[in-house]
Design an enzyme around this catalytic site. Structure first.
Site, PDB file in Angstrom:
ATOM      1  N   ASP A  43     -16.395  24.702-110.871  1.00 27.89           N
ATOM      2  CA  ASP A  43     -17.653  25.424-111.073  1.00 27.89           C
ATOM      3  C   ASP A  43     -17.746  25.994-112.483  1.00 27.89           C
ATOM      4  OD1 ASP A  43     -19.252  25.507-108.565  1.00 27.89           O
ATOM      5  OD2 ASP A  43     -17.329  26.210-107.764  1.00 27.89           O
ATOM      6  N   ASP A 178     -21.777  22.959-100.390  1.00 26.48           N
ATOM      7  CA  ASP A 178     -21.084  23.921-101.255  1.00 26.48           C
ATOM      8  C   ASP A 178     -21.672  25.310-101.018  1.00 26.48           C
ATOM      9  OD1 ASP A 178     -19.802  25.170-103.375  1.00 26.48           O
ATOM     10  OD2 ASP A 178     -21.028  24.207-104.930  1.00 26.48           O
TER      11      ASP A 178
HETATM   12  C1  DX5 Z   1     -21.224  28.936-106.083  1.00 24.98           C
HETATM   13  C2  DX5 Z   1     -20.314  27.761-106.298  1.00 24.98           C
HETATM   14  C3  DX5 Z   1     -19.431  27.445-105.171  1.00 24.98           C
HETATM   15  C4  DX5 Z   1     -18.546  28.587-104.746  1.00 24.98           C
HETATM   16  C5  DX5 Z   1     -18.245  28.383-103.309  1.00 24.98           C
HETATM   17  O1  DX5 Z   1     -22.053  29.028-107.179  1.00 24.98           O
HETATM   18  O2  DX5 Z   1     -21.039  26.599-106.599  1.00 24.98           O
HETATM   19  O3  DX5 Z   1     -18.679  26.265-105.423  1.00 24.98           O
HETATM   20  O4  DX5 Z   1     -17.352  28.675-105.453  1.00 24.98           O
HETATM   21  O5  DX5 Z   1     -17.495  29.477-102.877  1.00 24.98           O
HETATM   22  P1  DX5 Z   1     -17.417  29.852-101.358  1.00 24.98           P
HETATM   23  O6  DX5 Z   1     -16.797  28.669-100.659  1.00 24.98           O
HETATM   24  O7  DX5 Z   1     -16.576  31.057-101.357  1.00 24.98           O
HETATM   25  O8  DX5 Z   1     -18.810  30.095-100.884  1.00 24.98           O
HETATM   26 ZN    ZN Z   2     -20.029  24.674-106.776  1.00 23.76          ZN
END
Ligand code: DX5
Ligand code: ZN
Length: 229
Positions: A43, A178
């Site tokens: 990310d 995601d």
């Molecule tokens: C949010 C990101 C995600 C995030 C997901 O902007 O794109 O990839 O890291 O994290 P979790 O799984 O904790 O929601």
């Molecule tokens: Zn992401």
């Protein structure tokens, strides 16, 4: 053949490194590999498109050298065109962009593909797939976000499952999901047609190998009888 273009419809999983211990990034990613991870979701945040600030191409290059897993970059930045060449140079396998942050989508996708990477579209929860309908033939995968971009650990938005169904009707590409993906939320997304499960806090909140394995297993259980992805 890339990770997404060669996809066979199985359920796969990968960690979002946002929730990892950055001081031991390679070790943490290897641990998820032991739990069955098949890609690493990287990310990138710029403190403009989203409030948060994360990692850039130099860290991506180090991670590419430190893991056999393909590195999938999720650009949550304005003007992604400025950064795409550096990520291509870093050796990542796939790059998705947020259409909300892109001025000329065909050009951006073409830049990713010309660099030898697979191209994806990451859709924020409030973005209709119809908004990118004309670009879908040019992507290798779609990332349906089930939280607003910017942070890990947010609450899962259940309407994202319907969006996964819609995207699958519109394009024959693998759908990654995601945001808020856990052992509990993964099955509904897989039943809707998602096949690549990305999870951050649910993986790194415990033992990464064990937690990654549990999420993949719960998605695979849900995939028996569901439509192939
Ligand atoms: C949010 C990101 C995600 C995030 C997901 O902007 O794109 O990839 O890291 O994290 P979790 O799984 O904790 O929601
Ligand atoms: Zn992401």
């Amino acid at each position: 053949m890339g990770f997404f273009s060669g996809f066979d419809g199985r359920v796969a999983g990968g960690p979002s490194i946002l929730a990892a211990d950055f001081a031991d990034l390679a070790g943490q990613v290897r641990a998820t590999g032991a739990g069955g991870a098949e890609l690493v979701h990287f990310d990138v945040m710029d403190n403009h498109f989203v409030p948060n600030l994360s990692l850039g191409p130099a860290v991506a290059a180090s991670l590419v050298s430190a893991t056999f897993l393909p590195v999938d970059v999720h650009l949550q930045v304005i003007n992604p065109d400025d950064l795409i060449p550096a990520f291509i140079e870093a050796g990542v396998c796939s790059i998705s962009v947020q259409p909300e942050a892109v001025r000329h989508l065909y050009r951006t996708l073409a830049m990713i593909l010309a660099g030898g990477c697979e191209a994806g579209l990451s859709l924020s929860p409030a973005t209709s797939p119809e908004a990118v309908e004309w670009a879908l033939p040019y992507v290798d995968y779609a990332n349906v976000m089930s939280v607003d971009p910017g942070f890990g650990g947010q609450d899962f938005i259940p309407e994202a499952a319907d969006k996964v169904r819609r995207v699958r009707q519109m394009a024959d590409v693998p759908v990654e999901v995601d945001g808020g993906i856990t052992e509990k939320t993964a099955p509904g997304m897989v039943e809707a047609g998602a096949r690549v499960l990305v999870a951050g806090s649910a993986v790194f909140g415990g033992d990464p190998a064990t937690e990654m394995g549990k999420i993949i297993a719960s998605g695979r259980r849900a995939s028996s009888g569901a439509e192939p992805g």
